[in-house]
Design an enzyme around this catalytic site. Structure first.
Site, mmCIF file in Angstrom:
data_model
loop_
_atom_site.group_PDB
_atom_site.id
_atom_site.type_symbol
_atom_site.label_atom_id
_atom_site.label_comp_id
_atom_site.label_asym_id
_atom_site.label_seq_id
_atom_site.Cartn_x
_atom_site.Cartn_y
_atom_site.Cartn_z
ATOM 1 N N GLU A 20 -2.332 -5.250 -3.238
ATOM 2 C CA GLU A 20 -1.303 -4.511 -2.504
ATOM 3 C C GLU A 20 -0.263 -5.464 -1.927
ATOM 4 O OE1 GLU A 20 -3.974 -0.688 -1.016
ATOM 5 O OE2 GLU A 20 -3.900 -2.516 0.203
ATOM 6 N N ASP B 277 0.834 -1.202 0.000
ATOM 7 C CA ASP B 277 0.000 0.000 0.000
ATOM 8 C C ASP B 277 0.873 1.257 0.000
ATOM 9 O OD1 ASP B 277 -2.362 1.683 0.447
ATOM 10 O OD2 ASP B 277 -1.637 1.853 2.493
#
Length: 222
Positions: free
Chosen positions: A110, A38
């Site tokens: 992610e 992320d």
């Protein structure tokens, strides 16, 4: 791409619910890789937007980055890759449609970025992220990202002489690492939209989008 450490690729696909049904304490879910991916994904998106669009001001850069890294966008990319078919889920999560749930798909994507970063290095991970995001970045062009739903709803209400929306959390469920928020958008005390998301902010945006669609339909506005 071939992983040197296959265990990282496996970990990137493991939902926490899967661990609850396994008798192997060495197994790990994708949570930590998701955190890493992320952060890296957001940085790559920000740097590429800054490089390609020198005329964007800070607000335009922020909106553009947010549109690229939001859960819906990442889940859409994950669906295009068929990532859901490879997730390792617990029986309950599987039965409840977890294989196609936005938050699971976005988290796994992610995590895959995080795994690539650790296994292949920064340049390989950056190339992977840009391969996924480039069509969306190029589509922004000179106009930038569309204004986010909450801002659009606020502008619409002001134009109609209506009070500003109030966002109310309907529910907040799940483990701390795997939350799901449900929010409704109230306009003049009436519920006009409802949305869900991994973050409260995402749920508010989803509720605003639904409210905007509802209100435009009721007023005949484009």
């Amino acid at each position: 791409m071939r992983f040197n450490e296959r265990g990282l690729l496996h970990e990137a696909l493991v939902h926490r619910s899967f661990l609850n049904e396994q008798d192997d304490p060495s197994l790990a879910s994708y949570d930590r890789l998701e955190y890493l991916g992320d952060a890296f994904l957001g940085w790559v998106a920000a740097a590429e937007l800054y490089r390609l669009y020198p005329h964007y001001d800070e607000g335009e850069l922020t909106r553009a980055r947010a549109s690229l890294v939001r859960g819906e966008t990442l889940a859409d990319i994950a669906r295009g890759l068929g990532l859901g078919a490879h997730l390792l889920l617990g029986q309950g999560e599987e039965a409840s449609g977890g294989r196609d749930r936005d938050r699971n798909l976005a988290a796994a994507l992610e995590a895959l970025v995080g795994a690539t970063l650790l296994d292949q290095g920064e340049e390989a991970a950056r190339s992977l992220v840009l391969h996924w995001l480039k069509p969306r970045i190029q589509a922004m062009g000179d106009t930038g990202a569309e204004r986010d739903a909450k801002s659009a709803l606020q502008e619409f209400l002001q134009g109609q002489g209506l009070p500003l929306p109030v966002y109310e959390t309907v529910s907040d469920s799940g483990e701390p690492h795997d939350k799901e928020f449900v929010v409704r958008a109230l306009v003049d005390g009436r519920s006009m939209g409802r949305g869900a998301g991994r973050r409260r902010a995402d749920a508010e945006q989803a509720a605003a989008r639904e409210a905007l669609t509802t209100l435009r339909g009721s007023t005949g506005s484009p």
